[in-house]
Motif scaffolding. Structure first.
Motif, mmCIF file in Angstrom:
data_model
loop_
_atom_site.group_PDB
_atom_site.id
_atom_site.type_symbol
_atom_site.label_atom_id
_atom_site.label_comp_id
_atom_site.label_asym_id
_atom_site.label_seq_id
_atom_site.Cartn_x
_atom_site.Cartn_y
_atom_site.Cartn_z
ATOM 1 N N VAL A 119 -7.696 19.259 101.249
ATOM 2 C CA VAL A 119 -8.140 18.131 100.416
ATOM 3 C C VAL A 119 -9.120 18.626 99.361
ATOM 4 N N SER A 120 -10.027 19.457 99.777
ATOM 5 C CA SER A 120 -11.009 20.010 98.845
ATOM 6 C C SER A 120 -10.330 20.760 97.707
ATOM 7 N N GLU A 121 -9.365 21.602 98.054
ATOM 8 C CA GLU A 121 -8.643 22.379 97.038
ATOM 9 C C GLU A 121 -7.873 21.454 96.103
ATOM 10 N N ASN A 122 -7.278 20.411 96.647
ATOM 11 C CA ASN A 122 -6.509 19.457 95.851
ATOM 12 C C ASN A 122 -7.391 18.789 94.800
ATOM 13 N N ILE A 123 -8.549 18.302 95.215
ATOM 14 C CA ILE A 123 -9.447 17.599 94.286
ATOM 15 C C ILE A 123 -10.020 18.558 93.248
ATOM 16 N N LEU A 124 -10.440 19.726 93.671
ATOM 17 C CA LEU A 124 -11.016 20.694 92.734
ATOM 18 C C LEU A 124 -9.995 21.146 91.691
ATOM 19 N N THR A 125 -8.729 21.131 92.080
ATOM 20 C CA THR A 125 -7.670 21.538 91.157
ATOM 21 C C THR A 125 -7.279 20.413 90.206
#
Length: 284
Positions: free
Chosen positions: A8-14
């Motif tokens: 989830v973190s990677e998704n939002i940061l991307t």
């Protein structure tokens, strides 16, 4: 961003692209969130949905603050869950598989809300220092606001609206609490209604875009919140293009006298005797 999920973190940061170079996204887990939020200057908090919706709502409740806006991040939009989150204070929600532009729009809108609230708080502090807003109730002080009220009356939103004077019944004056009545009013009116505190424990209420039935509904709500401890009286009159504060006060006080004489919660009075609706003198 508050999450325990690395994906989830990677998704939002991307996908959440920020407009300003000075903006950035920090990530923390649920365990350390409160400590970080208390010691940081943050505009928006994105809370990732937990496995338990109840725990998610409780967590949002525990971190709720007037210092930042909260956006709920969900796997799917479930109406009841999202509405419950709105009820406890989120400003928006994002579905995890949303397009990047959708995320951006919701983030920007939340920034705008935060800016408006910040400006509102600053203006309110200034008006309090000038004496225009009452320190205890956050309502306008009549002494400083007569000219401003006359300007509000001329706004289109208030024309064909309602002007009301609320007072406490004489028999209940000994048990009267200005703070208690003010709180009942505050939790019953809409954000665009205007409330002014007047000497003698009276309050002026100006309702834009509302009819007689709607005004009576608000007054009934105020009375219900006070219970049997305090009984209120209200005088109601209509705002028109020809209205000014002087004739509104005159007519509303006339309606207040009718309410006292007839032992009803409200009494109405209107200076244009041709309006049949307003010839109905008392409403309960």
């Amino acid at each position: 961003l508050i999450t325990d999920n690395d994906e989830v973190s990677e998704n939002i940061l991307t996908n959440l692209v920020l407009l300003r170079k000075s903006d950035s996204i920090a990530v923390c887990d649920y365990k350390n969130a409160k400590k970080i939020l208390n010691n940081s200057v943050i505009s928006i908090v994105i809370v990732n949905e937990m496995k338990s919706k109840t725990k998610t709502l409780n967590f949002i409740q525990s971190i709720k603050s007037n210092k930042y806006e909260i956006i709920l991040l969900v796997k799917e939009a479930i109406q009841e869950f999202i509405l419950s989150a709105y009820d406890i204070g989120i400003s928006d929600y994002i579905v995890l598989n949303s397009n990047s532009y959708e995320m951006l729009i919701k983030a920007v809108n939340s920034f705008k809300i935060r800016t408006l609230k910040t400006n509102y708080d600053r203006n309110t502090k200034l008006l309090k220092q000038l004496g225009a807003i009452d320190e205890t109730t956050n309502f306008y002080n009549y002494k400083f606001c007569k000219e401003v009220l006359n300007k509000f009356i001329k706004e289109k939103e208030f024309q064909n609206g309602i002007f009301t004077i609320i007072s406490v019944d004489e028999e209940y004056k000994n048990n009267f609490s200005t703070e208690k009545l003010a709180e009942a009013i505050k939790t019953s009116v809409r954000s665009d209604d205007i409330v002014t505190i007047v000497k003698g424990g009276k309050f002026y209420l100006m309702f834009p875009n509302i009819d007689l039935t709607g005004a009576n509904s608000v007054i009934d709500k105020i009375q219900n919140k006070l219970g049997n401890e305090i009984k209120i009286r209200a005088g109601i009159t209509k705002i028109t293009e020809e209205s000014d504060l002087t004739n509104l006060e005159k007519n509303a006080y006339s309606g207040l006298s009718k309410a006292n004489l007839t032992n009803e919660i409200t009494g109405t009075s209107y200076f244009a005797e041709t309006d049949d609706e307003w010839l109905e003198t008392e409403q309960t």
